[in-house]
Design a protein around this motif. Structure first.
Motif, short mmCIF file in Angstrom:
data_model
loop_
_atom_site.label_atom_id
_atom_site.label_comp_id
_atom_site.label_asym_id
_atom_site.label_seq_id
_atom_site.Cartn_x
_atom_site.Cartn_y
_atom_site.Cartn_z
N THR A 162 0.82 -1.28 -0.03
CA THR A 162 -0.01 0.07 -0.16
C THR A 162 0.71 1.22 0.02
O THR A 162 0.57 2.15 -0.87
CB THR A 162 -0.90 -0.02 1.28
OG1 THR A 162 -1.64 -1.09 1.10
CG2 THR A 162 -1.96 1.36 1.35
N GLN A 205 1.21 4.19 -3.19
CA GLN A 205 0.92 5.53 -2.90
C GLN A 205 2.21 6.31 -3.48
O GLN A 205 1.99 7.18 -4.31
CB GLN A 205 0.54 5.74 -1.46
CG GLN A 205 -0.62 5.29 -1.05
CD GLN A 205 -1.03 5.23 0.31
OE1 GLN A 205 -0.03 5.34 1.25
NE2 GLN A 205 -2.01 5.31 0.77
N ALA A 211 -10.64 -6.12 0.43
CA ALA A 211 -10.54 -4.96 1.00
C ALA A 211 -9.33 -4.22 0.69
O ALA A 211 -9.47 -2.97 0.38
CB ALA A 211 -10.85 -5.04 2.65
N ALA A 212 -8.10 -4.69 0.71
CA ALA A 212 -7.00 -3.99 0.47
C ALA A 212 -6.90 -3.58 -1.21
O ALA A 212 -6.76 -2.37 -1.42
CB ALA A 212 -5.74 -4.90 0.77
N SER A 213 -7.28 -4.42 -1.86
CA SER A 213 -7.25 -4.04 -3.24
C SER A 213 -8.28 -3.09 -3.71
O SER A 213 -8.16 -2.40 -4.45
CB SER A 213 -7.61 -5.68 -4.17
OG SER A 213 -7.72 -5.38 -5.36
N ARG A 262 -9.31 -0.86 -1.74
CA ARG A 262 -9.02 0.53 -1.11
C ARG A 262 -7.83 0.96 -2.04
O ARG A 262 -7.89 2.28 -2.71
CB ARG A 262 -8.22 0.61 0.05
CG ARG A 262 -9.17 0.25 1.15
CD ARG A 262 -8.33 0.43 2.47
NE ARG A 262 -7.31 -0.40 2.81
CZ ARG A 262 -7.55 -1.63 3.37
NH1 ARG A 262 -8.68 -2.15 3.82
NH2 ARG A 262 -6.49 -2.57 3.67
N LEU A 263 -7.05 0.36 -2.84
CA LEU A 263 -5.94 0.70 -3.89
C LEU A 263 -6.67 1.16 -4.93
O LEU A 263 -6.40 2.28 -5.84
CB LEU A 263 -5.14 -0.22 -4.05
CG LEU A 263 -4.26 -0.74 -2.93
CD1 LEU A 263 -2.96 -1.88 -3.35
CD2 LEU A 263 -3.34 0.59 -2.28
N GLU A 282 -9.77 2.20 -5.28
CA GLU A 282 -10.35 3.54 -4.89
C GLU A 282 -9.38 4.76 -5.01
O GLU A 282 -9.79 5.92 -5.54
CB GLU A 282 -11.11 3.58 -3.81
CG GLU A 282 -11.81 4.95 -3.01
CD GLU A 282 -12.92 4.97 -4.13
OE1 GLU A 282 -13.57 6.13 -4.34
OE2 GLU A 282 -13.45 4.31 -4.94
N GLN A 283 -8.36 4.54 -4.52
CA GLN A 283 -7.37 5.55 -4.35
C GLN A 283 -6.79 6.01 -6.00
O GLN A 283 -6.85 7.09 -6.23
CB GLN A 283 -5.94 5.21 -3.65
CG GLN A 283 -6.37 5.01 -2.23
CD GLN A 283 -5.08 4.49 -1.38
OE1 GLN A 283 -3.98 4.35 -2.12
NE2 GLN A 283 -5.11 4.18 -0.19
#
Length: 212
Positions: free
Chosen positions: A69, A73, A125-127, A129-130, A132-133
């Protein structure tokens, strides 16, 4: 450097080496088949030493996801600079896709963990979030490149862009297609340029009917 600072530095280095070993094993055998003993062996430490830093496989997975993550970023901070909005679309797509392919190639477990078929709830969930970012970052880029688009349309174009790359990146990263990865990458670029060109183009001026 004081003793506590040296211990902290050694601890961070040890954690990094453990996560390196975790990443290698996930890429080689998959998360389900990976064991903490194998990770410890690959990292050159005892299982007891590993458990001083990570409580088990779930903690190793959480540490790897956190690493990815942060890397993700930083990667997009470096790629989506202010000048990108002014470059020709073909140049932007070429640059970004090459960078994405390199990013994933340097992190052998990234694709398997975050976009693989056996994704757990935690990884899903982590995927998400990425995704969405990245959708938000691309929507911002499209706002600069195509200010005539409203926010809803920009977000939709960004979502389609992300979904397209995810769908076709599996083809690009397929080990069985290693020798043809360049052709697959070029095809992905063509698909994106073919979609984004019309999607981001300014509206055409209405044709004035000839006067009589």
């Amino acid at each position: 450097m004081t003793a506590p600072v040296r211990r902290q530095a050694r601890g961070r280095a040890r954690m990094a080496s453990i996560l390196d070993a975790t990443e290698q094993l996930v890429a080689e055998v998959g998360y389900d088949e990976m064991s903490t003993n194998a990770v410890a062996s690959r990292a050159g430490i005892s299982p007891g030493s590993l458990y001083q830093f990570f409580g088990g496989k779930a903690d190793l997975l959480a540490g790897l996801v956190d690493r990815y993550t942060q890397d993700f970023q930083r990667f997009w901070d470096e790629q989506l600079t202010d000048d990108v909005a002014d470059l020709p679309l073909e140049v932007v797509v070429d640059r970004l896709i090459d960078a994405v392919v390199a990013f994933k190639g340097e992190r052998p477990a990234f694709w398997a963990l975050l976009h693989g078929s056996a994704t757990s709830d935690t990884l899903a969930a982590a995927s998400a979030r990425l995704d969405e970012q990245l959708t938000g970052r691309l929507a911002d880029l499209y706002a600069r490149r195509a200010p005539h688009l409203d926010a809803t349309r920009r977000r939709l174009v960004a979502q389609v862009s992300v979904a397209t790359v995810k769908a076709l990146m599996g083809v690009v990263m397929d080990p069985a297609r290693r020798e043809g990865a360049g052709e697959a990458t070029a095809e992905l670029k063509r698909v994106l340029v073919g979609y984004l060109g019309p999607a981001l183009a300014p509206p055409s001026s209405p044709t004035t009917p000839p006067s009589h």
